[in-house]
Design a protein around this motif. Structure first.
Motif, PDB file in Angstrom:
ATOM      1  N   TRP A 101       0.834  -1.212   0.000  1.00 33.49           N
ATOM      2  CA  TRP A 101       0.000   0.000   0.000  1.00 33.49           C
ATOM      3  C   TRP A 101       0.867   1.260   0.000  1.00 33.49           C
ATOM      4  CZ3 TRP A 101      -4.952   0.058  -1.263  1.00 33.49           C
ATOM      5  CH2 TRP A 101      -5.635  -1.149  -1.218  1.00 33.49           C
ATOM      6  N   ALA A 161       1.918   1.506  -3.520  1.00 36.92           N
ATOM      7  CA  ALA A 161       0.754   1.918  -4.324  1.00 36.92           C
ATOM      8  C   ALA A 161       0.621   3.441  -4.369  1.00 36.92           C
ATOM      9  CB  ALA A 161      -0.512   1.285  -3.769  1.00 36.92           C
ATOM     10  N   LEU A 220      -0.041   4.609  -8.073  1.00 41.65           N
ATOM     11  CA  LEU A 220      -1.467   4.594  -8.413  1.00 41.65           C
ATOM     12  C   LEU A 220      -2.100   5.969  -8.331  1.00 41.65           C
ATOM     13  CD1 LEU A 220      -3.213   1.482  -6.860  1.00 41.65           C
ATOM     14  CD2 LEU A 220      -2.421   1.822  -9.154  1.00 41.65           C
ATOM     15  N   LEU A 241      -1.065  -6.244  -3.480  1.00 39.61           N
ATOM     16  CA  LEU A 241      -2.001  -5.149  -3.739  1.00 39.61           C
ATOM     17  C   LEU A 241      -3.153  -5.673  -4.594  1.00 39.61           C
ATOM     18  CD1 LEU A 241      -2.473  -2.082  -3.236  1.00 39.61           C
ATOM     19  CD2 LEU A 241      -1.795  -1.788  -5.599  1.00 39.61           C
ATOM     20  N   PHE A 284      -9.331   5.143  -5.126  1.00 38.82           N
ATOM     21  CA  PHE A 284      -8.104   4.701  -4.448  1.00 38.82           C
ATOM     22  C   PHE A 284      -7.952   5.447  -3.136  1.00 38.82           C
ATOM     23  CE2 PHE A 284      -3.299   5.268  -4.170  1.00 38.82           C
ATOM     24  CZ  PHE A 284      -3.108   4.050  -3.547  1.00 38.82           C
ATOM     25  N   PRO A 302      -5.498   4.762   0.017  1.00 42.90           N
ATOM     26  CA  PRO A 302      -4.488   3.918   0.668  1.00 42.90           C
ATOM     27  C   PRO A 302      -4.655   3.832   2.179  1.00 42.90           C
ATOM     28  CG  PRO A 302      -3.493   5.921  -0.233  1.00 42.90           C
ATOM     29  CD  PRO A 302      -4.912   5.903  -0.685  1.00 42.90           C
ATOM     30  N   LEU A 316      -9.381  -0.070  -2.880  1.00 42.28           N
ATOM     31  CA  LEU A 316      -9.040   0.118  -4.282  1.00 42.28           C
ATOM     32  C   LEU A 316     -10.153  -0.476  -5.139  1.00 42.28           C
ATOM     33  CD1 LEU A 316      -7.007   0.909  -6.485  1.00 42.28           C
ATOM     34  CD2 LEU A 316      -5.856  -1.265  -6.133  1.00 42.28           C
TER      35      LEU A 316
END
Length: 526
Positions: free
Chosen positions: A261, A264, A268, A294, A323, A325, A330
């Motif tokens: 995460w 990510a 992301l 993930l 999204f 985190p 997600l």
């Protein structure tokens, strides 16, 4: 006492009148000579004592001092035994060591096929290789416990074991390792056991056991230990917990890799398209892994346009819809990365194509048509070239019809029916003009007038004001009319009244005081 023994004692007294040697006595002397079979020892006799060479301690040489027990006289020569001296001197010590479980020390003297011959202060002992640590060589120091001790005709039988010593070494080594270790340290261990249900057992520096639970293998859902390691392999792990008893420690493999995460956050963002792997399919949707650990959720209606589902472990492209985190949330879409079916449909069936579809339902003044993978829509205005009719009057739910593709309207393919025929207006405008007279059939009657149809399909309006007998007119009647107005592609106005000549209007209006222009306006309803 036998005659021979009496003779030996007498001889002994005569030979050494100044000293008496007795059997069983410990005699000390110095080796004066060693030949192939015998060592000759000066013990203060006129005659040197002898000792069998095989009894000598290792590395013994001429000039060394040695002790032995006088075992007999052979032809008046004292015969000494070093082994018996050792046995009598050491037996009590060895017996006590065996009973109390104490360690004894020696050195490897000889290596046999399945055992080591160990010298303990001159006594020979056997250390089976199965009871010994690895890597022993000639002269290696041995610390062992006595496993077996017996006095036989051949001499003392001593069998040793190093196992307790090995355990002690391991224990001390383990204590040293534990003293140096702390949570968070990265260590290397050798895999000694794999339990697919529980996890992996490692041995750290051949002393300390470490357990790697299967949950700590990966941030992802693959918890099969065999996909990460195998028995005998070396593995680096992170110390997670050290229990107080110190029997073993808990370690983690996944904590050597960053939390997915956290990674990510760097890669992301909303709207980003990425590739992933389908790891699970549920009733509510699909779970896709973007990289180890993930996972994102694809709601059912975001999987595909046609309701089809991917297969487990299939690689797919996804678009990030949501999204978060912090909440480890997600939400993804596979559908939004796929070609839009309606756009694909238009590519394959360009504007003007004839296509077949099944009428599904009516929505206000339109109909929804099933074209297979996509839906079509047809509006009232595209049903016919003539005056717009109600959708329900032209189409029936469930019927299959041919339509013409007109383009796209959002996700719908826009369809038409009237476009299957030539536009009647084109024919009409070529054939008719204002002032033409024609006999036409009445197709509908209304309070404001009647609609009459031209053979080409265009309808004309005959207003009430342009009829002499409006009450008598009915559907199906044939009426002779005159075209008094044409608005191309839109409206035709008809009249059933007699055409009034301009001179009649002038003569009629000569007395009334109307001007010609006013009269024309009045007559033509302008």
């Amino acid at each position: 006492m036998g005659e021979m023994e009496k003779f030996e004692n007498l001889l002994e007294e005569k030979l050494v009148p100044n000293r008496i040697l007795r059997k069983g006595e410990v005699v000390r002397g110095r080796i004066v000579k060693i030949d192939d079979r015998t060592a000759y020892i000066d013990v203060g006799y006129k005659v040197e004592a002898i000792m069998p060479r095989e009894e000598l301690p290792p590395q013994t040489k001429e000039g060394d001092e040695i002790k032995g027990i006088l075992v007999k006289f052979s032809g008046g020569v004292p015969v000494l035994s070093f082994q018996r001296y050792l046995k009598e001197r050491l037996y009590g010590f060895l017996k006590s060591a065996q009973e109390k479980g104490k360690f004894v020390e020696g050195r490897v003297e000889e290596i046999l096929d399945d055992a080591y011959v160990v010298n303990i202060s001159g006594l020979k002992a056997i250390l089976p290789k199965s009871e010994a640590r690895q890597g022993l060589r000639k002269n290696s120091r041995v610390v062992a416990k006595i496993k077996e001790l017996s006095d036989t005709k051949e001499g003392l039988k001593i069998v040793l074991t190093e196992k307790d010593f090995m355990e002690l070494i391991k224990k001390r080594k383990k204590e040293r390792i534990l003293k140096q270790l702390k949570v968070g340290d990265v260590i290397e261990g050798r895999v000694i056991k794999i339990d697919p249900e529980k996890g992996v057992t490692l041995l750290i520096r051949n002393a300390l056991r470490a357990f790697l639970p299967k949950e700590e293998l990966s941030w992802g859902r693959d918890r099969n230990p065999y996909n990460y390691t195998e028995v005998g392999e070396k593995l680096k792990v992170k110390v997670k917990r050290i229990p107080k008893d110190g029997e073993f420690i808990f370690v983690s493999l996944r904590e050597l890799k960053p939390n997915p995460w956290e990674k990510a956050k760097e890669v992301l963002s909303k709207g980003k398209v990425m590739s992933g792997k389908v790891v699970d399919i549920t009733e509510k949707g699909v779970i896709v892994e973007l990289f180890e650990g993930l996972e994102g959720f694809v709601p059912k209606d975001e999987v595909s346009y046609d309701g089809s589902m991917p297969k487990k472990w299939e690689n797919v492209n996804v678009k990030v819809l949501e999204f978060n985190p912090k909440a480890q949330k997600l939400i993804l879409s596979i559908k939004e990365t796929l070609p839009k079916p309606w756009e694909e449909y238009i590519k394959n069936h360009p504007v003007g194509s004839k296509v077949k579809g099944i009428v599904q339902r009516f929505e206000k003044a339109s109909a929804i048509v099933d074209l297979g993978d996509v839906k079509g829509i047809i509006h009232r205005s595209d049903l016919s070239w003539g005056r717009p009719k109600r959708v329900e009057d032209v189409l029936t739910i469930g019927e299959e019809r041919e339509f013409v593709v007109l383009g796209l309207e959002g996700k719908f393919v826009k369809l038409g029916l009237k476009q299957l025929q030539e536009n009647p207006w084109e024919l009409f405008l070529k054939k008719y003009k204002v002032g033409d007279r024609i006999k036409l059939k009445v197709v509908s009657v209304h309070p404001f007038g009647a609609f009459l149809e031209f053979p080409e399909g265009v309808e004309g309006l005959l207003p009430v004001s342009e009829m002499d007998n409006a009450k008598d007119i009915k559907v199906g009647d044939e009426v002779e009319v005159r075209i008094i107005d044409i608005v191309p592609h839109s409206k035709v106005t008809l009249s059933a009244k007699e055409e009034t000549k301009v001179e009649d209007i002038v003569s009629e209006g000569g007395e009334s005081g109307f001007t010609l222009g006013e009269l024309l306006k009045k007559k033509l309803k302008l």
